[in-house]
Design a protein around this motif. Sequence first.
Motif, mmCIF file in Angstrom:
data_model
loop_
_atom_site.group_PDB
_atom_site.id
_atom_site.type_symbol
_atom_site.label_atom_id
_atom_site.label_comp_id
_atom_site.label_asym_id
_atom_site.label_seq_id
_atom_site.Cartn_x
_atom_site.Cartn_y
_atom_site.Cartn_z
ATOM 1 N N GLU A 75 0.829 -1.204 0.000
ATOM 2 C CA GLU A 75 0.000 0.000 0.000
ATOM 3 C C GLU A 75 0.866 1.258 0.000
ATOM 4 N N GLU A 76 1.949 1.234 0.758
ATOM 5 C CA GLU A 76 2.860 2.378 0.763
ATOM 6 C C GLU A 76 3.519 2.558 -0.596
ATOM 7 N N ASP A 79 1.037 4.158 -2.811
ATOM 8 C CA ASP A 79 1.005 5.585 -2.468
ATOM 9 C C ASP A 79 2.141 6.336 -3.150
ATOM 10 N N SER A 80 3.325 5.726 -3.140
ATOM 11 C CA SER A 80 4.471 6.392 -3.767
ATOM 12 C C SER A 80 4.277 6.513 -5.273
ATOM 13 N N HIS A 83 2.049 9.444 -6.094
ATOM 14 C CA HIS A 83 2.703 10.748 -6.000
ATOM 15 C C HIS A 83 3.697 10.990 -7.129
ATOM 16 N N ARG A 145 -7.357 0.836 -6.663
ATOM 17 C CA ARG A 145 -6.470 1.970 -6.895
ATOM 18 C C ARG A 145 -5.687 1.787 -8.194
#
Length: 344
Positions: A75-76, A79-80, A83, A145
């Motif tokens: 998940e991190e 997220d990266s 971005h 996502r």
Amino acid sequence: MSEPFERSRPKTRSRLLEAAYTVFADVGIELGTVEMICDRANFSRGAFYSNFGSKDEIVIEAVKAFVGQRLVDSEEFVDSLVHRGFPADPADAIRQIAAKITGGRAGIIVMNEVRMHGVRDERVAHEYLQWQQGLLAQVQVIVQRFLAAYELQTNLSASHAAELIFSVWQHTSLTAAISGLNDEEIALAVGDATAGILASFASTTAMAQTPRAPSAVSMLASICVEAAPRDPMMAFADRIRPLASLEMVQTEHVSVYYRVKEVDVQVIPAADGTIATITYGADFPAPVNGVSIGDAHERVTAVLGDAHRTWPAAHPNDILIWDTPAFFRVDVDRETSRVARIWR
């Protein structure tokens, strides 16, 4: 209870979980004991039972801790990507995400140990199934996502897509582990399988037309270069099959050979079940002993020195042979003076 003890208890629990995980990976859940876990963590039985009621309790908790961290990492990572931007090729993003989730051989062993333990023990089964539902919900979020990032549409609900992908992960990772692949190879196999399954139900031209990943082709090429005459044919086949098809071909001149068509390699087996000969064709993408398909004749001799001998009979190509340290043959096209085929 004193404050220092309260602060140390999470560390004790974490070390016991890590020890249990490694013990179950090494010897299995049935053979793994509380004593073995305590020895591995360097704690007493009292410390164990202050944190866990039984071995069955730590079985599920160890898997939750391991897989939970993998999902957090995934998940991190997503997220990266949000971005800094997702890769242009959706399949590349899938492979990167799958590599984060895939836990290597130890994780695969423990996960399958827990499933089999659940088959035998109703209490473990109940805990495992409850945990799996939560796991699928987390996978569903990652899938949603990903689909949104590439504006992909599917005929499946996100929950059904997550279940399908989870099943593919389980099957592919287990097959890859049984086949003897290392952690990196397992991650590549899982990534390719995930990309393939998403391509089958995601309606987008970019996804449907995504070519086979260069990383997968490179891995196949690496396996074919590492293989050598006298290696067990079965071991070679087991390493290839999770990544590509291994086609059996019968000819008039050779009773049978096997072809890895994705990288244009042919393997002739010996009567004793080992590899007799490996040939690398015009589409093979990697160097063999420092020589690549398409290299100029002059470069071959610069790398290997003058050939020990040439083919004794008439042949359409120039045949160069080196006998030491092992037999190595290069076919050079007479018209282009470039390497057309390599034999070992």
